[in-house]
Scaffold this motif. Sequence first.
Motif, PDB file in Angstrom:
ATOM      1  N   ALA A  50       0.833  -1.209   0.000  1.00  0.00           N
ATOM      2  CA  ALA A  50       0.000   0.000   0.000  1.00  0.00           C
ATOM      3  C   ALA A  50       0.866   1.257   0.000  1.00  0.00           C
ATOM      4  N   ALA A  51       1.956   1.231   0.771  1.00  0.00           N
ATOM      5  CA  ALA A  51       2.847   2.392   0.819  1.00  0.00           C
ATOM      6  C   ALA A  51       3.491   2.647  -0.538  1.00  0.00           C
ATOM      7  N   THR A  52       3.933   1.584  -1.200  1.00  0.00           N
ATOM      8  CA  THR A  52       4.527   1.732  -2.532  1.00  0.00           C
ATOM      9  C   THR A  52       3.506   2.282  -3.521  1.00  0.00           C
ATOM     10  N   GLN A  53       2.287   1.773  -3.468  1.00  0.00           N
ATOM     11  CA  GLN A  53       1.264   2.229  -4.408  1.00  0.00           C
ATOM     12  C   GLN A  53       0.909   3.689  -4.182  1.00  0.00           C
ATOM     13  N   GLY A  54       0.797   4.095  -2.925  1.00  0.00           N
ATOM     14  CA  GLY A  54       0.502   5.494  -2.626  1.00  0.00           C
ATOM     15  C   GLY A  54       1.602   6.416  -3.119  1.00  0.00           C
ATOM     16  N   PHE A  55       2.849   5.986  -2.957  1.00  0.00           N
ATOM     17  CA  PHE A  55       4.002   6.752  -3.435  1.00  0.00           C
ATOM     18  C   PHE A  55       3.931   6.941  -4.947  1.00  0.00           C
ATOM     19  N   LYS A  56       3.701   5.855  -5.666  1.00  0.00           N
ATOM     20  CA  LYS A  56       3.653   5.916  -7.129  1.00  0.00           C
ATOM     21  C   LYS A  56       2.477   6.763  -7.614  1.00  0.00           C
ATOM     22  N   ASP A  57       1.337   6.610  -6.972  1.00  0.00           N
ATOM     23  CA  ASP A  57       0.144   7.359  -7.393  1.00  0.00           C
ATOM     24  C   ASP A  57       0.340   8.859  -7.221  1.00  0.00           C
ATOM     25  N   ALA A  58       0.943   9.261  -6.101  1.00  0.00           N
ATOM     26  CA  ALA A  58       1.147  10.690  -5.840  1.00  0.00           C
ATOM     27  C   ALA A  58       2.064  11.310  -6.884  1.00  0.00           C
ATOM     28  N   ILE A  59       3.104  10.583  -7.276  1.00  0.00           N
ATOM     29  CA  ILE A  59       4.060  11.114  -8.251  1.00  0.00           C
ATOM     30  C   ILE A  59       3.476  11.089  -9.660  1.00  0.00           C
ATOM     31  N   THR A  60       2.806  10.002 -10.008  1.00  0.00           N
ATOM     32  CA  THR A  60       2.229   9.877 -11.349  1.00  0.00           C
ATOM     33  C   THR A  60       1.144  10.921 -11.582  1.00  0.00           C
ATOM     34  N   GLU A  61       0.387  11.235 -10.543  1.00  0.00           N
ATOM     35  CA  GLU A  61      -0.661  12.247 -10.673  1.00  0.00           C
ATOM     36  C   GLU A  61      -0.072  13.589 -11.094  1.00  0.00           C
ATOM     37  N   GLU A  62       1.142  13.868 -10.632  1.00  0.00           N
ATOM     38  CA  GLU A  62       1.798  15.139 -10.941  1.00  0.00           C
ATOM     39  C   GLU A  62       2.602  15.085 -12.242  1.00  0.00           C
TER      40      GLU A  62
END
Length: 359
Positions: A50-62
């Motif tokens: 979950a931590a890895t996915q949240g990290f990737k999602d936050a960066i990809t969104e930007e």
Amino acid sequence: MKKQILAVVLSAAMTAGMGSVSVLAADDKADDKTYNIGICQLVQHEALDAATQGFKDAITEELGDKVTFDEQNAQGDSNTCSTIVTAFVSDNVDLILANATPALQAAAAGTTDIPILGTAVTEYGVALDIDDFDGTVGGNISGTSDLAPLEDQAAMLNELFPDAKNVGLIYCSAEANSQYQVDTVKAALEKLGYTCTYYAFSDSNDLSSVATTAASESDVIYVPTDNTVASNTEIINNICLPEKVPVIAGEEGICEGCGVATLSINYYDLGVATGKMALKVLVDGEDISTMPIEYAPQFTKEYNPEICEELGITVPDDYVAIGAEDDAAEETTEEAADDTAADEANADSADDTTTEEAE
């Protein structure tokens, strides 16, 4: 003379024009910049995933398609973490995400140049052997911590099991942050009058025998946020549940597998916070050496309804069943979809009525 003046003016204009082109070219180049981020995750389990996915999602969104991730899993082996980090350094990645303490330790040993962000790391001072840790690592390292208020976890155990006498503390001795957690909880529980005993195991191979001994000698068991336990909750549950020994867990994933209750964080949100830190470093140019460690903004009292029911444990009203928030979110989504479908149906019906009246 006039020709000379004209030549100078034309030359200046051309120089100014070329300067403008150079500025525009630099801006375009900045806009086209891409980033390569290496992700070293210690082991696959729900919290770290979950931590890895949240990290990737936050960066990809930007950044969208301007970022690529080299995501590697060490399958629980700290030596493999070192191998993964060495490859990242060789590839000259722009930033390394170290998910869990052994991954952070490997990254710190592997490079002093590439920015490193940790996540799901409990205590950075302990993990990196920093004396008098003040909240900022310095150098090329920062990140987020999954440390829950350990005294509050001890208070939770006392709230649910005030008549218990002996508490067993099960943890992996190879994980420095696990040792830190059980030491802190032990001190808090002893102040409350409990007798606490350490039950340490070196790896998953001796977890079963250690858990068996702990279950036979304890009224309640406490398990910290421990990566080895998180990957082997079924072993603990198969031992403790038949013995009717309840387990208080350090985080939600462990509690879901073998515990009755936990004071936990949302690991996806922790990953999102880490991703936002990465954007500050990569895009905004912030100095990672001055960035303090960030912590989860809130904690939730959660319980495992199935295990509580089997053990006959009734929890206070302020506890939330694990998965209840996710179920509520799904129901909200389904209701919204139903409302949208109903609105579309009503609109179609209105259109049909209008057409019939027109005819």
